[in-house]
Write an enzyme that holds these catalytic residues in place. Structure first.
Site, PDB file in Angstrom:
ATOM      1  CD  GLU A 134      -2.644   1.100   2.665  1.00 21.84           C
ATOM      2  OE1 GLU A 134      -3.627   1.855   2.756  1.00 21.84           O
ATOM      3  OE2 GLU A 134      -2.323   0.287   3.564  1.00 21.84           O
ATOM      4  CB  CYS A 158      -4.680  -1.808   3.942  1.00 22.70           C
ATOM      5  SG  CYS A 158      -3.953  -2.086   5.590  1.00 22.70           S
ATOM      6  CE  LYS A 172      -7.361   1.297   3.034  1.00 25.50           C
ATOM      7  NZ  LYS A 172      -6.220   1.713   3.886  1.00 25.50           N
ATOM      8  N   GLY A 206      22.922   1.839  34.644  1.00 27.56           N
ATOM      9  CA  GLY A 206      23.120   0.582  35.349  1.00 27.56           C
ATOM     10  C   GLY A 206      21.815  -0.128  35.618  1.00 27.56           C
ATOM     11  N   GLY A 207      20.701   0.458  35.141  1.00 27.49           N
ATOM     12  CA  GLY A 207      19.386  -0.155  35.313  1.00 27.49           C
ATOM     13  C   GLY A 207      18.975  -0.984  34.116  1.00 27.49           C
TER      14      GLY A 207
END
Length: 569
Positions: free
Chosen positions: A42, A157, A117, A309-310
């Site tokens: 599309e 679609c 469409k 550090g997470g």
């Protein structure tokens, strides 16, 4: 007959490059195989979704001109069905929108036929009635070769999705598939740009299989692949025979050229690519593709990420490394006096696992300067959230300075749970050009990180990462309590319920639109549910200023979430 699907990754507005991709696909197939008809996705020529570019008449005219250039460049004996914008010549007479979302049949150097469409979606991220008029023409054409003749019905679609028998209800007045079958179509093709969300490929496949069985008509589904802004398209194009059995299937999350063979009144088996084996694998592929394409299509070569550090920044760093390569990722550590030693070591261990460069920028001196500047104004008030947020904003400023200086893309690391309830700092950790996991709940973040480590431990490492050793995410990151570390001893659970409870409430509230009492009836404390709802509502002003976030769920914050800020419902 030899039919092919070109599962391409177009860039919105890159008309010549998109046209060249179609031409290259034809040339590549023709060099090795017979080709009677190529089917694209599309609006592939202009890229999907073009949004308000469609309001620019020069853009529309350029797209139409490129369509004719492509027709002239293609081999004269090959038919190509191209998704494109079409003019609506009766717009001024009928009072309709001036454009159609359409498809053009190219052959013999010309545009032979056009199709519009029929069904225009306006839910979730879609807003097609803003630009397009619904088609009302007969979307049929006949493909003739020396050996056969095939009557093909063209859908685009949403035209495929109004199947009352499958859904149990009718969404539109018309059913284009039923109409085409009644008009004698031997085969239905669908040009699609169907955005990804978790479970969508399986749902889409089930709909297509059911539709083919219901009407006894084979169906070819050509989907777009790639990332465009917040949307990710998974591809997963396929073809099913009259019995609803898959006979051809393209790769997921990658460009592909898929052969589809028509013989003796039905589609015959060709190639079936394996699909993702689990939801974590599917989501991982989607996020990597989304980050890669956002960076590439926006012109960024390198990215910068704040490494705390997470677990959130660990996952984002892994995604970015897989998307762009470890040489293109910079991790910045910005410890404060409240940062634990293990936060620094965990971040460094992660960087070592990924092979990415790091910089350490302590922020204590900057915090002291802010305190001194604000001392007289803040005098006599208790220290609180404002002072905590200054730390996050210092970090955001440093990261943006690096991004500006070196032309990097700053990727923010906040997850969906935090964004939902506003547990994030505007102009601080929310700073960035892309929010990679903004649609990934915290519990899902843990699931993805465990999956990454399990893949490595089982001898199935992620190809893009090429991690040596037993894991990607350092074990301590997975086991420690999550914390913003903006004051001594702080954890997320000081301000929030445990994430498994919070995510359960948010899923029912945001995805399923359940009331507080419905959620409480499922086993959650009513007072907590009401507190969470207030947090979600108060955080709307933050979300509307957030970086674009990659969509992986049905109900993502972003283009499909349209809530008022100044409201008291």
């Amino acid at each position: 007959m030899h039919l092919w699907i070109a599962q391409l990754n177009p860039t919105v507005g890159s008309l010549k490059a998109n046209a060249q991709a179609i031409l290259t696909a034809v040339q590549k197939i023709r060099s090795q195989h017979p080709l009677d008809l190529l089917i694209t996705s599309e609006l592939v020529l202009c890229g999907y979704p073009p949004k308000d570019l469609l309001l620019n008449r020069y853009f529309v005219e350029a797209t139409q001109a490129e369509l004719h250039h492509l027709a002239a460049a293609l081999p004269a004996d090959v038919a190509v069905l191209v998704g494109t914008v079409l003019a609506n010549p009766a717009a001024g007479v009928k009072g309709e929108k001036p454009l159609f979302n359409g498809a053009a049949l190219l052959k013999g150097g010309q545009v032979q036929q056009v199709f519009a469409k029929q069904l225009l979606p306006t839910y979730d991220v879609f807003d097609e009635c803003r630009y397009f008029a619904p088609g009302g023409t007969e979307n049929l054409f006949t493909l003739t070769t020396a050996s056969d003749q095939l009557k093909i019905g063209v859908t685009i679609c949403e035209d495929l999705w109004n199947n009352e028998q499958f859904w149990g209800e009718r969404h539109y007045q018309r059913n284009p598939v039923a109409e085409l079958v009644a008009q004698g179509a031997d085969l239905i093709v669908n040009l699609s740009a169907s955005p990804y969300c978790v479970g969508k490929p399986k749902l889409r496949q089930a709909l297509i299989e059911h539709t083919a069985r219901q009407y006894g008509c084979p169906l070819i589904y050509a989907n777009q692949v790639g990332g465009n802004d917040d949307l990710i398209f998974d591809g997963s194009s396929l073809a099913v025979n009259r019995q609803g059995q898959i006979v051809s299937q393209a790769k997921g999350f990658r460009e592909d050229l898929l052969p589809v063979h028509w013989e003796k009144g039905d589609l015959k088996p060709t190639a079936i690519a394996p699909a993702a084996s689990s939801e974590p694998e599917e989501i991982w592929q989607a996020l990597v593709l989304g980050v890669r394409d956002y960076a590439r299509k926006c012109g960024f070569q390198q990215v910068v990420i704040g490494l705390s550090g997470g677990i959130d920044s660990a996952l984002v760093a892994a995604i970015a490394t897989a998307a762009l390569g470890n040489q293109q990722v910079l991790g910045v550590l910005m410890p404060s006096p409240y940062s634990s030693d293990h936060s620094i070591t965990d971040a460094k261990d992660l960087a070592a696992n990924l092979g990415i460069a790091t910089q350490v920028l302590p922020i204590a001196p900057l915090m002291q300067t802010y305190s001194e500047v604000l001392a007289s104004l803040f005098a006599g008030t208790p220290s609180g959230v404002a002072e905590e947020n200054i730390q996050a904003r210092i970090r955001g400023t440093l990261l943006m300075a690096i991004a500006n200086k070196f032309g990097h893309l700053l990727i923010s690391t906040g997850n969906k749970s935090e964004l939902a309830v506003g547990y994030c700092t505007l102009y601080g950790d929310m700073s960035g050009g892309l929010a990679a996991i903004a649609d990934v709940p915290k519990t899902r973040v843990y699931e993805l990180c465990h999956w990454l480590n399990q893949q490595a431990a089982q001898g199935h490492p992620i190809p893009e990462l090429a991690i040596a050793g037993s894991g990607v995410i350092p074990p301590h990151i997975l086991t420690k309590a999550p914390s913003a570390e903006l004051k001594p001893g702080q954890t997320d659970q000081d301000s929030l319920p445990p994430y498994d409870i919070l995510d359960g409430i948010l899923a029912r509230m945001i995805d399923r639109h359940q009331s507080d009492h419905e959620i409480a009836a499922a086993g959650y404390d009513l007072d907590l549910v009401q507190r969470v709802r207030r947090m979600v509502q108060r955080a709307e002003f933050k979300r509307q200023q957030a970086a674009p976030g990659l969509k992986i769920t049905d109900r993502a914050f972003g283009s499909g979430w349209r809530m008022p800020i100044a409201a008291q419902w």
